[in-house]
Design an enzyme around this catalytic site. Sequence first.
Site, short mmCIF file in Angstrom:
data_model
loop_
_atom_site.label_atom_id
_atom_site.label_comp_id
_atom_site.label_asym_id
_atom_site.label_seq_id
_atom_site.Cartn_x
_atom_site.Cartn_y
_atom_site.Cartn_z
N PRO A 9 0.79 -1.22 0.00
CA PRO A 9 0.00 0.00 0.00
C PRO A 9 0.83 1.28 0.00
O PRO A 9 1.89 1.34 0.62
CB PRO A 9 -0.82 -0.09 1.30
N ASN A 10 0.30 2.25 -0.72
CA ASN A 10 0.86 3.61 -0.82
C ASN A 10 2.13 3.69 -1.67
O ASN A 10 2.63 4.79 -1.92
CB ASN A 10 1.13 4.22 0.58
N ARG A 17 5.23 10.92 -2.47
CA ARG A 17 4.96 10.57 -1.08
C ARG A 17 6.21 10.75 -0.22
O ARG A 17 7.21 10.05 -0.43
CB ARG A 17 4.55 9.09 -1.04
N TYR A 22 11.28 8.53 1.27
CA TYR A 22 11.22 7.46 0.27
C TYR A 22 11.89 7.81 -1.06
O TYR A 22 11.94 6.97 -1.95
CB TYR A 22 9.76 7.07 0.02
N ASN A 73 7.82 -5.72 -1.18
CA ASN A 73 7.80 -4.62 -0.22
C ASN A 73 6.37 -4.55 0.30
O ASN A 73 5.50 -3.97 -0.35
CB ASN A 73 8.21 -3.30 -0.86
N ALA A 76 3.25 -0.91 4.78
CA ALA A 76 2.74 -0.91 6.16
C ALA A 76 2.30 -2.30 6.61
O ALA A 76 2.34 -2.61 7.81
CB ALA A 76 1.59 0.08 6.27
N GLU A 97 12.46 -9.70 1.26
CA GLU A 97 11.71 -8.54 1.76
C GLU A 97 12.52 -7.27 1.52
O GLU A 97 13.71 -7.23 1.80
CB GLU A 97 11.45 -8.73 3.27
N HIS A 99 12.65 -2.86 1.71
CA HIS A 99 12.13 -1.55 2.13
C HIS A 99 13.04 -0.46 1.58
O HIS A 99 14.27 -0.60 1.60
CB HIS A 99 12.07 -1.44 3.66
N ARG A 106 13.71 3.99 12.23
CA ARG A 106 12.51 4.83 12.28
C ARG A 106 11.69 4.51 13.54
O ARG A 106 12.24 4.03 14.53
CB ARG A 106 11.71 4.63 10.98
C1 DQA Z 1 8.30 0.85 3.67
C2 DQA Z 1 8.44 1.04 5.19
C3 DQA Z 1 7.10 0.84 5.88
O1 DQA Z 1 7.26 1.01 7.29
C4 DQA Z 1 6.10 1.86 5.38
O2 DQA Z 1 4.84 1.62 5.97
C5 DQA Z 1 6.00 1.88 3.90
C6 DQA Z 1 7.22 1.75 3.10
C7 DQA Z 1 9.60 1.18 2.92
O3 DQA Z 1 9.73 0.77 1.78
O4 DQA Z 1 10.50 1.85 3.48
O5 DQA Z 1 4.94 2.13 3.35
O6 DQA Z 1 7.99 -0.50 3.41
#
Ligand code: DQA
Length: 148
Positions: A9-10, A17, A22, A73, A76, A97, A99, A106
Site C-alpha cells: 500500500p501507498n 509521497r 522514500y 515490499n 505498512a 523482503e 524496504h 525509524r
Molecule cells: C516501507 C516502510 C514501511 O514502514 C512503510 O509503511 C512503507 C514503506 C519502505 O519501503 O520503506 O509504506 O515498506
Amino acid sequence: MNVLVIHGPNLNLLGQREPGVYGSVTLSAIDAMLRDEADQLGYALRTFQSNSEGELVTAVQDAAGWAHAIIINPAAYTHTSVAIRDAIAAVGIPTVEVHLSNVHAREPFRHASHIAPVARGQIAGFGADSYRLALQAVRGILEEGAGG
Ligand code: DQA
C-alpha cells in the site's frame, strides 16, 4: 527463471509521497529499472501493486506455479499482516523482503516485521537501490538452487 515483484500500500504514490523518506523515484521507474536488470539476467519479471491486503495475499498465492522467487515490499502490512506472512509460508517460494527506508532507524512500530521470519532475507534503507540489491539476492538464491 521467473521473478514476481509485489508492492504494498501507498507505494503507488512513490515520487510524491514523503520524498525525504522514500526518495523521488516513481514506482513505474523502479519497475522499469527492475525489468531492465531482469532482462540482462535472462529472467522474466512481473510486477504487481495493491493497496489491499487480500489482493496481496492472492498475488502471493497466484505466484505458485509461475514464480521461482518473490521480491516483496509489503509496506505498512510488513508490520501488521499475519495473512501475507502465512501466504509466503504456504507457497514456499524464496522471498526477499525489501524496504526503501531503513525501517530499523525509524519509529519503533516499524522495527517489527511479520514477513522477515518467512523471508530469505531483508534489504532496507537504500532507497530504490534496495530493489536492485534484492534482485541480486534473488540471483544468488536461484543460482544456488541451480547448483551454480
Ligand atoms: C516501507 C516502510 C514501511 O514502514 C512503510 O509503511 C512503507 C514503506 C519502505 O519501503 O520503506 O509504506 O515498506
